[in-house]
Scaffold this active site. Structure first.
Site, short mmCIF file in Angstrom:
data_model
loop_
_atom_site.label_atom_id
_atom_site.label_comp_id
_atom_site.label_asym_id
_atom_site.label_seq_id
_atom_site.Cartn_x
_atom_site.Cartn_y
_atom_site.Cartn_z
CE1 TYR A 55 -2.89 -3.16 0.53
CE2 TYR A 55 -3.22 -2.54 2.83
CZ TYR A 55 -3.46 -3.40 1.77
OH TYR A 55 -4.27 -4.49 1.96
CB SER A 144 -3.05 -12.66 3.09
OG SER A 144 -4.12 -11.95 2.49
N PRO A 200 -15.79 -7.53 3.58
CG PRO A 200 -16.07 -6.48 5.64
CD PRO A 200 -15.09 -6.63 4.52
CB SER A 282 -13.47 6.72 0.46
OG SER A 282 -14.88 6.84 0.55
CD GLN A 286 -17.01 4.51 2.59
OE1 GLN A 286 -15.91 3.95 2.60
NE2 GLN A 286 -17.55 4.99 1.48
CG LEU A 287 -14.62 5.27 10.78
CD1 LEU A 287 -14.03 3.88 10.57
CD2 LEU A 287 -13.58 6.19 11.43
#
Length: 323
Positions: A55, A144, A200, A282, A286-287
């Protein structure tokens, strides 16, 4: 059926980093933006972050914000895009040391192998991971995006050589991605390996404005967009999405929130095994919306059953759970 113990809630930080390197994907770049995100997540009582060497700028910005002093940090060895043998021991050691340096810490909670390197013998990779573990650079080792056969190979090698075994697996899992329930989950349970589910809520596909959302996020001109377009672009998936949206609407719940709550409260995940869900955002609103949805708890039984049934529509046609 709700889990006997609530699942862990982990903030994914692929949206933290360099906007110039990842335009359209990264939304938290400046010190002020990153601190505001971390403070908001912390204030809701959650203490785990997920990041990765791949990232761009994420680890560095988390380090500058002092994240390791407040959160358990899980990160991942560079998966080596453009590198011939990314999990060759020297490459692994270099990636680990760079992660710790950027994060500003001597140790993290978990070091994952991000995506399988099938060009380097797993024996060499397992040895390198064991060395870092014994040097105290991470408390846990995770895998992962590996198949169940590859997880078993790693376990066999670690058992034979006396290396540290994986104790955490991060994988793709939601109402549309459940192929791992048949073989992977029994293997993980047998070996006390917890599961952290990313995407999810299926990367936003259940949103009422999904067409707009997909246009922004799923562009074929970037790696993440190309992956999601391929994963969720099939007709059977679109049909299943419509079923969930319609069922959720009858209960006054957004399709996105319904999918997220199904994964957290009605899926195979269970906090008694150490399982968790990882989500990214984003913006701060949204959090809040995501955490509010999770705090709302289990879904009405009828809606949970309707979402559970969509797997029969996509079984065999849905996105794969490993790369």
């Amino acid at each position: 059926m709700s889990p006997s113990v609530p699942v862990k809630i982990i903030l994914g930080t692929h949206t933290v980093g360099s906007k110039s390197e990842h335009p359209g994907i990264v939304h938290f770049d400046t010190a002020e933006e990153v601190r505001a995100l971390l403070d908001a997540f912390y204030s809701r009582g959650h203490r785990e972050l997920d990041t990765a060497r791949n990232y761009p700028g994420s680890e560095e910005r988390l380090g500058l914000a002092g994240a390791p002093s407040r959160f358990l940090v899980h990160t991942k060895v560079r998966d080596g895009a453009g590198t011939t043998h990314p999990h060759e021991p020297a490459q692994i050691a270099q990636s680990i040391d760079k992660s710790l340096s950027d994060l500003g810490t001597a140790s993290v909670e978990t070091m994952y192998l991000h995506v399988p390197d099938r060009t380097t013998p797993f024996e060499d990779t397992a040895r390198a991971i064991d060395e870092g573990f014994r040097q105290g650079k991470y408390k846990r080792f995770g895998l992962s995006n590996y198949s169940e056969e590859e997880v078993q190979r790693f376990l066999d090698i670690c058992e034979e050589k006396g290396y540290v075994k994986p104790s955490l697996f991060q994988g793709h899992y939601n109402p549309l991605v459940r192929g791992n329930e048949k073989a992977l989950f029994p293997l993980l349970r047998k070996h006390d390996i917890a599961f952290y589910a990313y995407s999810p809520a299926a990367a936003g596909i259940f949103r009422s404005d999904a067409d707009k959302y997909k246009t922004a996020r799923w562009k074929d001109d970037n790696q993440i967009g190309a992956i999601y377009s391929a994963m969720y672009g099939k007709p059977a998936v679109a049909e299943a999405v419509d079923v969930v949206r319609d069922a959720a609407e009858k209960h006054g719940i957004s399709g996105h929130a319904a999918a997220l709550r199904w994964t957290a409260f009605h899926s195979i995940l269970d906090g008694k095994y150490g399982d968790g869900i990882i989500f990214g955002v984003s913006n701060l609103n949204q959090l809040k919306q995501t955490l509010d949805a999770i705090d709302a708890g289990p879904l009405p039984a009828e809606l949970a059953k309707a979402i559970d049934s969509v797997w029969t529509v996509v079984d065999g046609q849905g996105p794969p759970y490993y790369i």
